[in-house]
Design a protein around this motif. Structure first.
Motif, mmCIF file in Angstrom:
data_model
loop_
_atom_site.group_PDB
_atom_site.id
_atom_site.type_symbol
_atom_site.label_atom_id
_atom_site.label_comp_id
_atom_site.label_asym_id
_atom_site.label_seq_id
_atom_site.Cartn_x
_atom_site.Cartn_y
_atom_site.Cartn_z
ATOM 1 N N UNK A 1 0.824 -1.215 0.000
ATOM 2 C CA UNK A 1 0.000 0.000 0.000
ATOM 3 C C UNK A 1 0.857 1.262 0.000
ATOM 4 N N UNK A 2 1.893 1.269 0.829
ATOM 5 C CA UNK A 2 2.738 2.459 0.951
ATOM 6 C C UNK A 2 3.560 2.684 -0.320
ATOM 7 N N UNK B 1 -8.259 12.839 3.731
ATOM 8 C CA UNK B 1 -8.466 12.181 2.436
ATOM 9 C C UNK B 1 -9.892 11.653 2.371
ATOM 10 N N UNK B 2 -10.413 11.421 1.160
ATOM 11 C CA UNK B 2 -11.830 11.064 1.006
ATOM 12 C C UNK B 2 -12.141 9.590 1.246
ATOM 13 N N UNK C 1 -1.672 9.441 -2.524
ATOM 14 C CA UNK C 1 -1.460 10.861 -2.248
ATOM 15 C C UNK C 1 -1.801 11.691 -3.475
ATOM 16 N N UNK C 2 -2.717 12.674 -3.309
ATOM 17 C CA UNK C 2 -2.939 13.628 -4.394
ATOM 18 C C UNK C 2 -1.871 14.731 -4.278
ATOM 19 N N UNK D 1 -1.808 16.490 -0.797
ATOM 20 C CA UNK D 1 -1.291 15.608 0.256
ATOM 21 C C UNK D 1 0.212 15.398 0.087
ATOM 22 N N UNK D 2 0.629 15.260 -1.162
ATOM 23 C CA UNK D 2 2.044 15.049 -1.451
ATOM 24 C C UNK D 2 2.876 16.229 -0.955
ATOM 25 N N UNK D 3 2.379 17.422 -1.194
ATOM 26 C CA UNK D 3 3.108 18.624 -0.762
ATOM 27 C C UNK D 3 3.239 18.673 0.761
#
Length: 221
Positions: A28-29, A193-194, A202-203, A206-208
């Motif tokens: 997953x990660x 997150x949704x 990560x969108x 989120x990544x930032x």
């Protein structure tokens, strides 16, 4: 300014969820974008105890499945909690040092209590101070649905001075517990997150947040 190439990777011990495994968490990660993964040295550990019942991921991920400790149905009594702490410390002594923890679900409930327990001298006394936590679907012992193991009874007695990043899922059945956990930390960073009870992709936003958090940790270590 220090060259990114010269900064060492952040070494992280990863604790999986209830009745899953290090291999499942790893799958997953490792879906996360390269700008995050290239900064991290991730080590995935299996819980010390084989799953004592059915896993929710049967048919999705292959066994074997493990758990960190056991509790009764009401989460008021815990067993094998001390053994679990000794197991993690022993692994860290033999394979460390580690800078911090990334953890999901049962692993994240456990990891959230570790800095406080370590500061009180009841856990991880032989290893370096935990420098940060990444909590995915985390919760706090003693909050709402979870009772308090004896060893963790003072883990949250004062705000925890340990940088923390918290993933909170909009549809996660543990959303309320994850939000309550934020109050235990001095300066928590949050990614909403949704999704539900999972390790989310990560969108860009989120990544930032995550890259900034890791950069901060890299400057500390």
């Amino acid at each position: 300014m220090e060259d990114h190439e010269s900064q060492r990777k952040v070494r992280i011990l990863c604790l999986h969820g209830f009745r899953t495994s290090g291999e499942i968490l790893k799958q997953l990660v490792l879906r996360w974008p390269e700008p995050v993964l290239q900064k991290l040295d991730l080590v995935f550990l299996d819980g010390p105890f084989p799953a004592q019942g059915r896993s929710d991921v049967e048919g999705i991920f292959d066994p074997p499945y493990f758990e960190w400790f056991q509790a009764n149905e009401e989460f008021t009594e815990y067993t094998n909690f001390e053994e679990c702490l000794a197991y993690i410390e022993d692994y860290m002594l033999k394979n460390g040092p580690f800078d911090g923890f990334l953890s999901f679900s049962q692993g994240a409930i456990l990891a959230a209590a570790l800095p406080g327990m370590q500061a009180q001298g009841v856990a991880l006394g032989k290893v370096d101070k935990i420098k940060f936590l990444i909590e995915i679907s985390g919760a706090k012992f003693g909050e709402n649905r979870f009772g308090m193991p004896k060893l963790a009874s003072n883990a949250f007695s004062k705000p925890i001075d340990c940088p923390s990043l918290h993933f909170i899922g909009e549809k996660d059945f543990m959303k309320a517990e994850s939000i309550a956990l934020l109050e235990a930390f001095q300066d928590p960073v949050v990614i909403h997150h949704p999704r539900g009870h999972t390790v989310p992709k990560l969108d860009d936003y989120s990544l930032e947040i995550m890259v900034n958090f890791i950069d901060t940790i890299q400057r500390m270590i």
